[in-house]
Design an enzyme around this catalytic site. Structure first.
Site, PDB file in Angstrom:
ATOM      1  N   ASP A  69       0.634  -1.361   0.076  1.00 45.10           N
ATOM      2  CA  ASP A  69      -0.034  -0.044   0.046  1.00 45.10           C
ATOM      3  C   ASP A  69       1.120   1.281  -0.028  1.00 45.10           C
ATOM      4  O   ASP A  69       1.697   1.433   0.930  1.00 45.10           O
ATOM      5  CB  ASP A  69      -0.890   0.056   1.057  1.00 45.10           C
ATOM      6  CG  ASP A  69      -1.875   1.369   1.386  1.00 45.10           C
ATOM      7  OD1 ASP A  69      -2.362   1.507   0.513  1.00 45.10           O
ATOM      8  OD2 ASP A  69      -1.848   1.948   2.335  1.00 45.10           O
ATOM      9  N   THR A 102      -3.059   5.023  -4.096  1.00 42.52           N
ATOM     10  CA  THR A 102      -2.199   5.761  -3.584  1.00 42.52           C
ATOM     11  C   THR A 102      -0.603   5.524  -4.177  1.00 42.52           C
ATOM     12  O   THR A 102       0.026   6.396  -4.048  1.00 42.52           O
ATOM     13  CB  THR A 102      -2.076   5.333  -2.020  1.00 42.52           C
ATOM     14  OG1 THR A 102      -1.642   3.983  -1.867  1.00 42.52           O
ATOM     15  CG2 THR A 102      -3.246   5.975  -1.079  1.00 42.52           C
ATOM     16  N   THR A 103      -0.460   4.351  -4.908  1.00 42.67           N
ATOM     17  CA  THR A 103       0.687   4.090  -5.732  1.00 42.67           C
ATOM     18  C   THR A 103       0.905   4.662  -6.855  1.00 42.67           C
ATOM     19  O   THR A 103       1.831   5.411  -7.223  1.00 42.67           O
ATOM     20  CB  THR A 103       0.988   2.518  -5.488  1.00 42.67           C
ATOM     21  OG1 THR A 103       0.764   1.818  -4.235  1.00 42.67           O
ATOM     22  CG2 THR A 103       2.134   1.949  -6.033  1.00 42.67           C
TER      23      THR A 103
END
Length: 536
Positions: A69, A102-103
């Site tokens: 994550d 988020t990545t």
């Protein structure tokens, strides 16, 4: 720092502001900032997609976190560089707003900065690059709106929601059980969702993890689970038709606020004091009994005397319950939190169908489950796993899946995954660049090239030939005019992401582009970095 001589020719040093300064200006400052941001982006690049690699992070205390994550990785990395911290905050804001992607947002920002570096080397002014990126971002957002699909769902037909949650869980460590986890996430969100107002109250979803067992043992409890046990081992383990009193006052005699000293000189005085203390306990227990409560949930502890009296009066009790959990129980059972025993009354008690204590495996681990609450919308996910790291990662993954379902409840438009949306936007932005005059067109084309970096990274992480795969998908999209074609990461035999059922929320993808562009514009406009050194 400069050297000065006095009237006798003796040298002395003047320190500007008594401090040493480190200063980087102009193109050199922009280059160093871009390098720092690219190095953070390259760390996350290998974690993108369903075949992305995990990162192991060890903190100073020796605690290990294994995750892919993006927000968690950057949060635990303890980044020192000022511009690199901007990317950490970028990932955090994507996590807070959307909960997923988020990545991807950090990889996209890194790609945009890498393209900007090439333009700066050609002598194009950073402000022109920033303006070109802004124009290209608008075109990309319009394209996303055009290629987006609407998914219809109801409380009875939740399949579209489950499919979207599955896409999110594809890249997580729990992807083997992604169907079950996706259903848990969807059921949890729909339990607390107000579909008429399109609103989801995340405070009503509680996560509890317990190492041991298998991931398949993870379950959704329609009620509240407390990581506590009954205060006395001989108390009832199952209570039906519960009337519970929620107390924030301890079961013990009041203590004077001032410093005091008590001299006891005789047995009679001691017996009198003992009787006085017993009267306090008896009165407290009687007040609870008189209110009609058959379960006591207390925020504080109570000593053995009180515990013994509670057992004798057949009043099961749970102690040391946290403030947040107490508020959640109050909402779920319709109870009022009681700050002192004198305020106990029947109308302040909460009600629920059943409270039971459950044990796990051969260990002494126990939990208390509060079920059939008056306000049934409160739910708890009990996550199981082989060890603490897997439980923590499963909790993070479930949270991401719930966020995606929440976004779909708010806005039910989706775009297709596998890099298909980025390729479609890239082609639209390139086409728009042909109609733009002047140096802005270079920046707009650079934005299109940066968008291609996402499908390239996806193909690379899946062990495919990146450039060949991208060229193949692009030519197919152009020939068939089909924006649903993307990189076939799972090697299922089709590039059509609609058929594969790989899609993500439109607002999540739009937020990625907006946030990445804003941060890149901010980094490009920094031309002077003045960092204060240490006192000398």
């Amino acid at each position: 720092m400069s050297m000065v001589y006095d009237e006798y020719g003796r040298p002395f040093i003047i320190l500007k502001e008594q401090q040493a300064k480190n200063r980087v200006k102009g193109l050199e400052a922009q280059k160093s900032n871009i390098l720092a941001a690219k190095s953070v982006s390259s760390v996350l690049r290998t974690s993108l997609g369903p075949k992305g690699m995990d990162k192991m992070l060890v903190d100073p205390d020796g605690d290990v976190t294994i995750t892919n994550d993006g927000a968690t990785i950057l949060e635990r990395m303890e980044v020192q560089h000022q511009v690199a911290k901007l990317l950490v905050e970028l990932s955090q804001s994507q996590d807070n707003e959307i909960g997923d992607g988020t990545t991807g947002v950090v990889v996209l920002a890194g790609a945009l900065l890498a393209q900007a570096e090439k333009l700066l080397d050609r002598g194009i002014h950073p402000v022109r690059v920033a303006e070109g990126y802004e124009a290209a971002c608008k075109v990309a957002l319009d394209t996303l709106g055009k290629i987006g699909d609407t998914v219809e769902f109801t409380k009875d037909n939740t399949e579209p929601l489950v499919t979207t949650a599955e896409t999110t869980l594809n890249s997580k460590i729990i992807n083997v059980n992604r169907r079950k986890m996706a259903e848990i996430a969807v059921n949890a969100v729909l339990s607390v969702a107000d579909l008429d107002r399109k609103d989801v109250n995340f405070d009503m979803i509680k996560m509890e993890g317990k190492p041991g067992g298998r991931l398949e043992d993870t379950e959704l409890v329609q009620g509240i689970v407390l990581d506590k046990e009954m205060s006395h081992p001989q108390m009832s383990k199952t209570i039906k038709d519960v009337k519970c009193a929620l107390l924030t006052c301890p079961f013990e005699p009041p203590k004077p606020k001032t410093k005091h000293k008590l001299d006891i000189t005789s047995k009679e005085a001691y017996d009198k004091l003992y009787e006085h203390e017993q009267a306090y306990f008896t009165k407290m227990i009687q007040q609870v009994k008189d209110s009609g409560a058959n379960l006591v949930i207390c925020q504080w502890g109570f000593d053995d005397e009180a515990n013994h009296l509670l057992l004798q009066n057949k009043l099961p009790a749970i102690r040391w319950v946290g403030g947040v959990e107490l508020e959640l129980i109050a909402i779920a059972t319709g109870a009022r939190i009681i700050p002192r025993f004198s305020e106990l009354s029947a109308d302040k008690l909460g009600s629920c169908g059943q409270v039971r204590e459950i044990a796990f495996g051969t260990t002494k681990e126990k939990m208390v489950v509060i079920e059939d609450c008056k306000n049934s919308s409160a739910v708890t996910c009990v996550v199981r796993g082989g060890n603490k790291m897997i439980v923590d990662e499963a909790k993070r993954s479930l949270h991401d899946a719930m966020c995606v379902v929440r976004n779909l409840v708010k806005d039910n438009r989706v775009v297709y995954g596998g890099g298909s949306a980025e390729i479609a936007c890239s082609m639209a932005v390139s086409k728009h660049a042909d109609s733009v005059m002047g140096t802005d067109q270079y920046a707009i084309r650079a934005f299109a090239d940066a968008l291609d970096d996402i499908p390239l990274a996806l193909a690379e992480n899946c062990g495919l030939s990146p450039i060949e795969e991208l060229a193949n998908v692009k030519s197919k999209q152009l020939a068939e005019n089909n924006p649903f074609l993307g990189v076939d990461c799972n090697q299922s035999g089709t590039n059509n992401m609609k058929e594969q059922g790989v899609f993500e929320t439109l607002i999540g993808k739009q937020q990625q582009l907006l946030l990445a562009t804003q941060v890149v514009k901010m980094v490009l406009k920094i031309d002077d970095v003045i960092s204060m050194g240490q006192y000398q």
